[in-house]
Design an enzyme around this catalytic site. Structure first.
Site, PDB file in Angstrom:
ATOM      1  N   GLU A 161       0.802  -1.234   0.000  1.00 29.64           N
ATOM      2  CA  GLU A 161       0.000   0.000   0.000  1.00 29.64           C
ATOM      3  C   GLU A 161       0.832   1.281   0.000  1.00 29.64           C
ATOM      4  OE1 GLU A 161      -2.729  -0.271   3.287  1.00 29.64           O
ATOM      5  OE2 GLU A 161      -3.548  -2.192   2.628  1.00 29.64           O
ATOM      6  N   ASN A 202       2.206  -5.200  -3.054  1.00 25.27           N
ATOM      7  CA  ASN A 202       0.845  -5.646  -2.730  1.00 25.27           C
ATOM      8  C   ASN A 202      -0.039  -4.428  -2.421  1.00 25.27           C
ATOM      9  OD1 ASN A 202      -0.970  -7.877  -2.017  1.00 25.27           O
ATOM     10  ND2 ASN A 202      -0.747  -7.232   0.118  1.00 25.27           N
ATOM     11  N   HIS A 238     -10.143  -6.723  -1.260  1.00 29.61           N
ATOM     12  CA  HIS A 238     -11.170  -6.645  -0.208  1.00 29.61           C
ATOM     13  C   HIS A 238     -12.393  -5.955  -0.827  1.00 29.61           C
ATOM     14  CE1 HIS A 238      -8.352  -7.958   2.796  1.00 29.61           C
ATOM     15  NE2 HIS A 238      -7.485  -7.047   2.409  1.00 29.61           N
ATOM     16  N   GLU A 268      -5.573 -11.362  -0.713  1.00 28.31           N
ATOM     17  CA  GLU A 268      -6.342 -11.167   0.516  1.00 28.31           C
ATOM     18  C   GLU A 268      -7.845 -11.127   0.247  1.00 28.31           C
ATOM     19  OE1 GLU A 268      -4.905  -7.754   2.727  1.00 28.31           O
ATOM     20  OE2 GLU A 268      -2.843  -8.095   2.086  1.00 28.31           O
ATOM     21  N   ASP A 270     -11.616 -11.090   0.140  1.00 28.62           N
ATOM     22  CA  ASP A 270     -12.844 -11.313   0.913  1.00 28.62           C
ATOM     23  C   ASP A 270     -13.945 -10.446   0.318  1.00 28.62           C
ATOM     24  OD1 ASP A 270     -12.157  -8.822   2.085  1.00 28.62           O
ATOM     25  OD2 ASP A 270     -11.493  -9.744   3.948  1.00 28.62           O
TER      26      ASP A 270
END
Ligand code: XIL
Length: 375
Positions: A161, A202, A238, A268, A270
Site C-alpha cells: 500500500e 501488494n 477486499h 487477501e 474477501d
C-alpha cells in the site's frame, strides 16, 4: 488423472488424425475427483488463507486450513509491530510457530508484509530519522527477517500500500525519512537477504483501473528497467458484495501486470455482505468469488489465490467495517458456504475460464455432488 498438457496433446493428435474437416472440439466438461480446495487446485495455482495463531488454536479452523490451503499468510505475526515491538527487541515466537505448523503439513508460507505504513511499531512512529539512519534500519530489519526464513518462505509481500487512491505516495514514515526510493531499497534489501525469494508489491483497489493501478504499473516497470528485483503484484481484493469489479476489469488489470513482466497473486480476497446474512446475498457473494477465480485461471500470470481468513469467525471484517461481515468461504463454524462450493468447482473444472451462474456452481457443487464425480 492425466495432466492438462497431456490431454491437450491427445486432443490435438485426434484432430490431426481425423483430418482438417473435424469439428472444433469443445472443451471437456467434467469435474476432477477432489473434495476440498487444496486438492482441487490445478497445478501451478496455489490456494491459500490468512491465519493467525489465535485462529489456528481452534481445532475446527486448523482442520479447515488443512483441507483448503497449499499456502498460508500470517495475518498479523510478520508485521513490523509484531516482530519488532520495541527498539532492538525482535520477537519471532508467533511467526516461527506459524512457519513450523506450515512446514509440518507441507504448506507454503507467504511472508507478509515487510514495509507498511500500518502495523508500524508505535515506538518508531514518533522518531525523526536521518535518511541514512532510516536506510540502515530498513536494511537491518528486512535483512534480519528475510534471512531468518531463507529457504522457508519463498514469497514475500515486500511493500504494502505505498500509494493512495490518486496514485500519490502515502506519506508513510519510510517515505518521509527516505523519499520514494524507500520502495526500491526495500526490494533490494529483501533480495540481498534471500536471492531465491519471489518479491511482491501488494495493494488494494488495483482491479478497478485508474490512477492507483497506473502508479503501480509505472513503478514496477521502472524498477524492472533498472534491474531492481521484483517479481509480482499482489491484488488484495477486499470487496463488498454490492460493488464488485467486472470480469473485464479483473482481466484487464491482470493482463497489464503481465505485460509489465510480472506475475499476479490474489492475496487477501474477501467479499463482505451486510449483516444479518441473507441467502440471496450469499449467492451473489459466491458469484463474486467465482468471477475472480475465473479471471485468475484465464490469466497465465496468475499463480496464487488466497482469502483473508479461514472463515467468518475471526475475520477482520466486522471490526473494520461495522455492520458488515460474512465475507469468507466458510461460516462462523468453519462450514463451507455457497461461495466455497463455487470456488471449489471453479478450481476443479479443467477449463481455464468458466462462464456459469453461481447458482449452477452451487447446486453442482453442493456437499453431496462431489461424491458422484462425472468423468
Ligand atoms: C489486517 C488484519 O486482518 C488485522 O487483523 C490487523 O489488525 C490489521 O491488518 N491489508 C493488508 C492486511 O495488507 O495486512 C490487513 O490485515 C488488511 C488490509
Amino acid at each position: 488423472m492425466l495432466p492438462r498438457s497431456v490431454l491437450g496433446v491427445v486432443a490435438l493428435a485426434v484432430l490431426v488424425m481425423v483430418g482438417c474437416e473435424a469439428p472444433v472440439l469443445e472443451p471437456q466438461v467434467w469435474t476432477r475427483e477432489c473434495s476440498y480446495l487444496r486438492s482441487c487446485a490445478p497445478q501451478g495455482l496455489d490456494v491459500g488463507v490468512a491465519v493467525s495463531t489465535a485462529v489456528l488454536a481452534d481445532p475446527a479452523a486448523r482442520e479447515a486450513v488443512l483441507q483448503d490451503a497449499s499456502v498460508i499468510t500470517p495475518e498479523w505475526e510478520m508485521k513490523m509491530a509484531a516482530l519488532l515491538p520495541s527498539r532492538g527487541v525482535y520477537d519471532f515466537a508467533a511467526a516461527d510457530s506459524l512457519v513450523r505448523f506450515a512446514q509440518g503439513q507441507g504448506i507454503r508460507v507467504r511472508g507478509h508484509t515487510l514495509v507498511w505504513h500500518e502495523a508500524f511499531p508505535p515506538w518508531l512512529e514518533s522518531e525523526t530519522l536521518e535518511r541514512t539512519q532510516a536506510l540502515a534500519l530498513l536494511r537491518e530489519y528486512i535483512g534480519r527477517v528475510v534471512a531468518r526464513y531463507r529457504g522457508e518462505i519463498a514469497v514475500w509481500d515486500v511493500v504494502n500500500e505505498a500509494f493512495d487512491a490518486q496514485g500519490q505516495y502515502r506519506p508513510s514514515p519510510w517515505y518521509r525519512w527516505i523519499g520514494p526510493e524507500y520502495v526500491e531499497w526495500a526490494f533490494r534489501f529483501a533480495h540481498e537477504a534471500d536471492p531465491q525469494a519471489r518479491l511482491y508489491y501488494n495493494d488494494y483497489d488495483l482491479e478497478w483501473g485508474g490512477p492507483k493501478l497506473e502508479a503501480v504499473l509505472s513503478l514496477v516497470r521502472n524498477l524492472r528497467l533498472r534491474g531492481v528485483p521484483i517479481h509480482g503484484v499482489g491484488f488484495q481484493a477486499h470487496h463488498r458484495v454490492d460493488h464488485l469489479p467486472s470480469s473485464a476489469q479483473w482481466a484487464d488489470a491482470f493482463r497489464r501486470v503481465r505485460e509489465s513482466g510480472l506475475e499476479v497473486s490474489i492475496t487477501e480476497l474477501d467479499i463482505r455482505v451486510p449483516l444479518p446474512l441473507q441467502p440471496s446475498l450469499l449467492q451473489a457473494q459466491a458469484q463474486g468469488y467465482a468471477r475472480v477465480l475465473s479471471a485468475c485461471r484465464a490469466e497465465p500470470a496468475c499463480v496464487s489465490f488466497s482469502t483473508w481468513g479461514v472463515g467468518d469467525r475471526g475475520s477482520w471484517v466486522p471490526g473494520f467495517f461495522p455492520g458488515w461481515g460474512g465475507a469468507l468461504l466458510r461460516d462462523e463454524e468453519y462450514r463451507p458456504k455457497p461461495a466455497y462450493w463455487a470456488v471449489r468447482n471453479a478450481l476443479a473444472d479443467p477449463r481455464k475460464s468458466l462462464e456459469m451462474s453461481a447458482a449452477d456452481w452451487y447446486y453442482r457443487g453442493s456437499p453431496l455432488s462431489f461424491l458422484s464425480v462425472n468423468p
